[in-house]
Write an enzyme that holds these catalytic residues in place. Structure first.
Site, PDB file in Angstrom:
ATOM      1  N   LYS A 157       3.613 -12.204   4.247  1.00 14.91           N
ATOM      2  CA  LYS A 157       4.722 -11.955   3.315  1.00 14.91           C
ATOM      3  C   LYS A 157       5.732 -13.094   3.415  1.00 14.91           C
ATOM      4  O   LYS A 157       6.172 -13.662   2.409  1.00 14.91           O
ATOM      5  CB  LYS A 157       5.418 -10.625   3.615  1.00 14.91           C
ATOM      6  CG  LYS A 157       4.502  -9.431   3.427  1.00 14.91           C
ATOM      7  CD  LYS A 157       5.249  -8.123   3.645  1.00 14.91           C
ATOM      8  CE  LYS A 157       4.287  -6.986   3.923  1.00 14.91           C
ATOM      9  NZ  LYS A 157       3.172  -6.839   2.994  1.00 14.91           N
ATOM     10  N   GLY A 168       0.809  -1.219   0.000  1.00 15.04           N
ATOM     11  CA  GLY A 168       0.000   0.000   0.000  1.00 15.04           C
ATOM     12  C   GLY A 168       0.838   1.263   0.000  1.00 15.04           C
ATOM     13  O   GLY A 168       0.519   2.239  -0.678  1.00 15.04           O
ATOM     14  N   ASN A 169       1.943   1.247   0.727  1.00 18.51           N
ATOM     15  CA  ASN A 169       2.767   2.427   0.896  1.00 18.51           C
ATOM     16  C   ASN A 169       3.484   2.871  -0.383  1.00 18.51           C
ATOM     17  O   ASN A 169       3.817   4.040  -0.542  1.00 18.51           O
ATOM     18  CB  ASN A 169       3.794   2.154   1.998  1.00 18.51           C
ATOM     19  CG  ASN A 169       4.327   3.428   2.586  1.00 18.51           C
ATOM     20  OD1 ASN A 169       3.593   4.194   3.191  1.00 18.51           O
ATOM     21  ND2 ASN A 169       5.609   3.675   2.378  1.00 18.51           N
ATOM     22  N   LYS A 182      -2.887 -10.053  -0.707  1.00 19.78           N
ATOM     23  CA  LYS A 182      -2.157  -9.818  -1.950  1.00 19.78           C
ATOM     24  C   LYS A 182      -0.802 -10.532  -1.974  1.00 19.78           C
ATOM     25  O   LYS A 182      -0.309 -10.889  -3.036  1.00 19.78           O
ATOM     26  CB  LYS A 182      -2.015  -8.324  -2.245  1.00 19.78           C
ATOM     27  CG  LYS A 182      -0.988  -7.567  -1.416  1.00 19.78           C
ATOM     28  CD  LYS A 182       0.232  -7.204  -2.241  1.00 19.78           C
ATOM     29  CE  LYS A 182       1.297  -6.434  -1.497  1.00 19.78           C
ATOM     30  NZ  LYS A 182       1.391  -6.430  -0.070  1.00 19.78           N
ATOM     31  N   LYS A 235     -11.312 -10.776   8.587  1.00 19.75           N
ATOM     32  CA  LYS A 235     -10.526  -9.661   8.059  1.00 19.75           C
ATOM     33  C   LYS A 235     -11.358  -8.372   8.116  1.00 19.75           C
ATOM     34  O   LYS A 235     -12.355  -8.245   7.402  1.00 19.75           O
ATOM     35  CB  LYS A 235     -10.114  -9.994   6.617  1.00 19.75           C
ATOM     36  CG  LYS A 235      -9.393  -8.897   5.903  1.00 19.75           C
ATOM     37  CD  LYS A 235      -7.946  -8.815   6.292  1.00 19.75           C
ATOM     38  CE  LYS A 235      -7.305  -7.572   5.707  1.00 19.75           C
ATOM     39  NZ  LYS A 235      -5.957  -7.348   6.197  1.00 19.75           N
TER      40      LYS A 235
HETATM   41  P1  ADP Z   1       1.882  -3.668   2.915  1.00 25.60           P
HETATM   42  O1  ADP Z   1       0.791  -2.665   2.773  1.00 25.60           O
HETATM   43  O2  ADP Z   1       3.152  -3.262   2.263  1.00 25.60           O
HETATM   44  O3  ADP Z   1       1.441  -5.054   2.598  1.00 25.60           O
HETATM   45  P2  ADP Z   1       1.738  -4.268   5.763  1.00 25.60           P
HETATM   46  O4  ADP Z   1       1.386  -3.159   6.667  1.00 25.60           O
HETATM   47  O5  ADP Z   1       0.719  -5.301   5.491  1.00 25.60           O
HETATM   48  O6  ADP Z   1       2.305  -3.594   4.453  1.00 25.60           O
HETATM   49  O7  ADP Z   1       3.054  -5.010   6.327  1.00 25.60           O
HETATM   50  C1  ADP Z   1       4.235  -4.297   6.662  1.00 25.60           C
HETATM   51  C2  ADP Z   1       4.244  -4.022   8.150  1.00 25.60           C
HETATM   52  O8  ADP Z   1       4.481  -5.225   8.891  1.00 25.60           O
HETATM   53  C3  ADP Z   1       5.355  -3.134   8.646  1.00 25.60           C
HETATM   54  O9  ADP Z   1       5.066  -1.766   8.475  1.00 25.60           O
HETATM   55  C4  ADP Z   1       5.453  -3.510  10.130  1.00 25.60           C
HETATM   56  O10 ADP Z   1       4.757  -2.585  10.930  1.00 25.60           O
HETATM   57  C5  ADP Z   1       4.735  -4.858  10.224  1.00 25.60           C
HETATM   58  N1  ADP Z   1       5.466  -5.933  10.886  1.00 25.60           N
HETATM   59  C6  ADP Z   1       4.920  -6.821  11.732  1.00 25.60           C
HETATM   60  N2  ADP Z   1       5.810  -7.695  12.191  1.00 25.60           N
HETATM   61  C7  ADP Z   1       6.995  -7.377  11.611  1.00 25.60           C
HETATM   62  C8  ADP Z   1       8.311  -7.934  11.694  1.00 25.60           C
HETATM   63  N3  ADP Z   1       8.594  -8.997  12.446  1.00 25.60           N
HETATM   64  N4  ADP Z   1       9.285  -7.346  10.976  1.00 25.60           N
HETATM   65  C9  ADP Z   1       9.026  -6.270  10.207  1.00 25.60           C
HETATM   66  N5  ADP Z   1       7.808  -5.687  10.098  1.00 25.60           N
HETATM   67  C10 ADP Z   1       6.791  -6.242  10.793  1.00 25.60           C
HETATM   68 MG    MG Z   2      -0.508  -5.866   3.765  1.00 24.10          MG
END
Ligand code: ADP
Ligand code: MG
Length: 319
Positions: A280, A10-11, A218, A128
């Site tokens: 991820k 998203g970012n 995603k 969700k």
């Molecule tokens: P995107 O929109 O890119 O899919 P998400 O918000 O779903 O992003 O996932 C990224 C986020 O995961 C990071 O901003 C962080 O806050 C969070 N996160 C949770 N656990 C971890 C971890 N162990 N290491 C790194 N980030 C983490």
């Molecule tokens: Mg996400």
């Protein structure tokens, strides 16, 4: 040419700290495009996928506010709208940046559907959260009006709609896109596929598919896309430099080069939050198990270096 699937979070499209205007989105996509141009320039065959959480949330709200005049479309139709909206944004800004770099490529967004199983256990326990927060009274009204499942979030003191997040099984357009790429389409085009995890559909009794209101993660969908395309690399681009151990603690340890075994053990130990970093890492492990060669989690700026094996949380060898 190495076939690379880059999954944009998203970012990379819209920053939480911006107001969320279309100009903000253009500006952010221009930054993202810089990194993507470097990937194309390095001679890779680039395919993109992207998230749609904030965008589909906005459309849900819009549909709700406009309901007195315009019948609100089902959520999966809103997913389709975000594929068009974000696909267009990428076509415009990545297209412009590629042309400036004298790389002749057409950016080609493809409306994509993801098959999920009607019997997926997620449909029996929707979990969700989507859209905004409601009061208890509003939540009750919406539940009986639309048949939505509502759940209270005690931390934030409000009610939200929850939908199922079933496992993606197949990207319906995958075989067609694979044969086009194998025939050379990737030399002239950058494809944008399976946005928002793809529009969730289930097989229907009388042939074809029916859309369902659900959210396909995603990153999970990206693993399916990478497998169906025979991609050698899967890069997940997010707003942190990689995955960390002790992320919420005082001294997070950012992981660099790791083995699939270590990542898998850390995932099982709960180091990666569900709904963000967890899927991820899960997607990366799925991709490697299915024969993928290189998997990396990185931020936008580090993407070109991450694809050379010099940044990000990574497993395997870059091609
Ligand atoms: P995107 O929109 O890119 O899919 P998400 O918000 O779903 O992003 O996932 C990224 C986020 O995961 C990071 O901003 C962080 O806050 C969070 N996160 C949770 N656990 C971890 C971890 N162990 N290491 C790194 N980030 C983490
Ligand atoms: Mg996400």
């Amino acid at each position: 040419m190495t076939r690379i699937l880059v999954a944009l979070g998203g970012n990379a499209i819209q920053r939480a700290r911006d107001a969320g205007t279309w100009s903000d989105a253009i500006r952010q996509m221009r930054r993202t495009a810089r990194a993507l141009v470097a990937v194309v320039r390095a001679g890779h065959e680039l395919v993109l996928t992207h998230g749609n959480g904030p965008q589909v949330g906005d459309l849900l709200r819009e549909a709700e506010l406009g309901a007195a005049e315009i019948p609100p479309p089902p959520m999966h139709v809103l997913d389709a709208e975000t594929e068009g909206q974000i696909g267009f944004l990428i076509a415009q800004e990545l297209g412009r940046a590629l042309a400036r770099a004298r790389l002749s490529r057409t950016v080609l967004p493809i409306v994509s559907r993801t098959e999920v199983a009607r019997a997926d256990p997620a449909f029996r326990a929707p979990a969700k959260p989507v859209g905004r927060f409601y009061s208890a009274a509003e939540a009750k009204r919406l539940a009986s009006l639309h048949g939505w499942t509502m759940r209270v979030d005690p931390a934030r003191g409000g009610w939200r709609r929850v939908v199922a997040s079933p496992r993606p099984r197949r990207w319906l357009e995958g075989e067609a896109v694979r044969s086009a790429l194998d025939a050379g389409l990737g030399r002239s085009s950058v494809l944008v596929v399976s946005g928002g995890g793809g529009i969730p559909v289930v097989r229907s009794q009388n042939g074809g598919f029916d859309g369902v209101d659900a959210v396909v993660d995603k990153d999970r969908a990206a693993a399916v896309v990478a497998r169906q395309l025979g991609a050698t690399t899967l890069a997940i681009v997010t707003d942190v430099p990689g995955a960390a151990v002790g992320f919420r603690g005082p001294r997070p340890e950012w992981l660099g080069n790791v083995t699939a075994g270590r990542l898998s053990a850390l995932l099982a130990a709960g180091e990666f939050a569900e709904g963000s970093m967890g899927p991820k890492v899960g997607a990366g492990l799925d991709f490697l198990r299915a024969g993928g060669r290189y998997f990396v989690i990185t931020d936008v700026r580090s993407l070109p270096r991450a694809l050379r094996g010099e940044a990000g949380t990574r497993v395997g060898r870059p091609g």
